[in-house]
Design an enzyme around this catalytic site. Structure first.
Site, PDB file in Angstrom:
ATOM      1  N   GLU A   1      11.665  -5.989   0.004  1.00  0.00           N
ATOM      2  CA  GLU A   1      11.500  -7.431  -0.017  1.00  0.00           C
ATOM      3  C   GLU A   1      10.016  -7.743  -0.075  1.00  0.00           C
ATOM      4  O   GLU A   1       9.219  -7.144   0.644  1.00  0.00           O
ATOM      5  CB  GLU A   1      12.022  -8.026   1.285  1.00  0.00           C
ATOM      6  CG  GLU A   1      13.454  -8.473   1.254  1.00  0.00           C
ATOM      7  CD  GLU A   1      13.803  -9.150   2.561  1.00  0.00           C
ATOM      8  OE1 GLU A   1      13.509 -10.336   2.687  1.00  0.00           O
ATOM      9  OE2 GLU A   1      14.353  -8.457   3.442  1.00  0.00           O
TER      10      GLU A   1
ATOM     11  N   PRO B   1      -7.327   7.937  15.265  1.00  0.00           N
ATOM     12  CA  PRO B   1      -6.553   8.944  14.530  1.00  0.00           C
ATOM     13  C   PRO B   1      -5.047   8.761  14.707  1.00  0.00           C
ATOM     14  O   PRO B   1      -4.268   9.397  14.001  1.00  0.00           O
ATOM     15  CB  PRO B   1      -7.037  10.277  15.104  1.00  0.00           C
ATOM     16  CG  PRO B   1      -7.822   9.972  16.313  1.00  0.00           C
ATOM     17  CD  PRO B   1      -8.187   8.527  16.296  1.00  0.00           C
TER      18      PRO B   1
ATOM     19  N   GLY C   1       0.823  -1.207   0.000  1.00  0.00           N
ATOM     20  CA  GLY C   1       0.000   0.000   0.000  1.00  0.00           C
ATOM     21  C   GLY C   1       0.848   1.243   0.000  1.00  0.00           C
ATOM     22  O   GLY C   1       2.073   1.176  -0.012  1.00  0.00           O
TER      23      GLY C   1
ATOM     24  N   GLU D   1       0.016   0.798  -6.653  1.00  0.00           N
ATOM     25  CA  GLU D   1       0.864   0.349  -5.544  1.00  0.00           C
ATOM     26  C   GLU D   1       1.201  -1.136  -5.672  1.00  0.00           C
ATOM     27  O   GLU D   1       2.341  -1.545  -5.456  1.00  0.00           O
ATOM     28  CB  GLU D   1       0.175   0.594  -4.189  1.00  0.00           C
ATOM     29  CG  GLU D   1       0.079   2.068  -3.801  1.00  0.00           C
ATOM     30  CD  GLU D   1       1.426   2.675  -3.406  1.00  0.00           C
ATOM     31  OE1 GLU D   1       2.392   1.909  -3.179  1.00  0.00           O
ATOM     32  OE2 GLU D   1       1.521   3.906  -3.345  1.00  0.00           O
TER      33      GLU D   1
END
Lengths: 227, 227
Positions: free
Chosen positions: B112, B80, B42, B58
């Site tokens: 990796e 948050p 991500g 991604e």
DNA sequence: ACAAAAGTGTTAATCTTACACCCATGT
DNA sequence: ACATGGGTGTAAGATTAACACTTTTGT
């Protein structure tokens, strides 16, 4: 990381049930590019605020309703221009409230708030039509394996109300006898000793949702097929 | 609107299936507060980039895998402080790939990348453990009413492989005969005229997923109970 | 007595589950 | 010939779907 310009909003499709119809709560925009257009409730997330906290705050601010059930629906952000002003991703929720005795009161921001029957919605701001459509689909899918319908009813209700609610959400007829059997067999509705006398005809017993029994079933991992 | 500081990331739990096991693809962080810790793939969404586009980018950048199936999972942002550096909400996806012949190649960022069996995951960065757990639950729930399992297998497969896959995802035994009957009755798997000869014992016919038939069923609104 | 809605059982059909033996191939 | 995994059918039980008359109350 480059300087990201994306804004995060939360929006909720609030469902209520009254007059034998499923309703959605809408508010009229007073500002912005969709001034005077109806939209679902929502707004921007504050700094250091969690998403759930944010959506609860927005619902409270804009409508004063007590939410019975709230779950995340989907996050809308595939079209970076869904908001014409800036790139905004919206984390959408779906909420159920017992709307029978409650009128949403437009609040501090002096917004108009109003219930609309799900099948008679006005044009909506942004991509809110798509959000409502998805929420409706989710509710229809959900109600057959999780007894969320009760959140739309008062604490005590007649069986016929529950039946009506299911018909109305699923948009099809339901066999009264089979429906009652299923619900009673699962023991998630309990008979109270009260009796309704509002309607014509024979008065019906009032029932209530047995949350304890329901939790037990969930604990046991019982998949409950309500249909 | 105040100046919102919230960042938007996309993350994906990428599932693969090989060696009779369900695997999750992880990458090792090279920078940041979780340097050297494994995490799901991500990163941050770019300005003017849609969410789907972002997650596909991604995955491509970090692993070079070809995604077969991708769906939004959940948006994480109730805490948050889930990222210690800043307030970040993560739109999480779950992806299925046919991993049999593919080794994820760590890419340009020199990360990796490695497959881990779902039940032997290392410690994960951020709240990624929670995200993986939710993805697993979703996959288990999904596979019984939508034939997503095929996305994890090669184009042609033996029936026993399919069966193994279901066992492995659902973490329970399955009756071979009943399973075969169900799949063949729905006609979503078709016999090919090829025969496998890899294993010991009697060679098995190879089957393929009938996407056309499946689309037809979906069109008809047929709810397919695979279990 | 009639209108209106509540309450209630049975049957047929379908689907699910459990279960065991023979078959084709390689060694 | 034996080891290995592929291929197949049936019967009992459970679930679902369809269906109509009686009861209680108000007028």
């Amino acid at each position: 990381m480059e300087n990201q310009q994306i804004k995060v909003a939360v929006d909720a499709v609030v469902f209520g049930y009254h007059q034998q119809q499923l309703h959605v709560l809408l508010i009229k925009q007073k500002f912005g590019p969709f001034k005077n257009t109806w939209s679902i409730v929502g707004g921007f997330v504050h700094n250091n605020e969690g998403l759930i906290v944010a959506i609860k705050r927005e619902i409270k601010e804009e409508t004063n309703l007590d939410i019975q059930y709230l779950e995340q629906l989907y996050t809308f952000g595939d079209n970076p221009k869904r908001d014409p002003r800036a790139q905004v991703i919206a984390v959408a929720y779906f909420a159920l409230v017992n709307s029978l005795n409650l009128n949403p009161t437009a609040d501090t921001d002096a917004l108009e708030a109003q219930w609309f029957p799900i099948n008679q919605l006005p044009n909506l701001a942004y991509d809110h039509q798509e959000i409502v459509a998805l929420a409706k689909k989710r509710l229809q899918a959900k109600i057959v394996y999780q007894p969320v319908g009760f959140e739309l009813l008062p604490e005590k209700f007649e069986f016929s109300q529950l039946e009506q609610l299911y018909c109305c959400i699923l948009e099809r007829d339901i066999d009264r006898r089979n429906f009652r059997k299923k619900m009673l067999r699962l023991e998630i509705v309990s008979e109270t000793n009260e009796i309704s006398k509002k309607n014509a005809g024979r008065p019906g017993k009032l029932f209530s949702f047995n949350r304890i029994k329901y939790s037990e079933l969930v604990e046991l991992g019982q998949p409950l097929d309500l249909f």
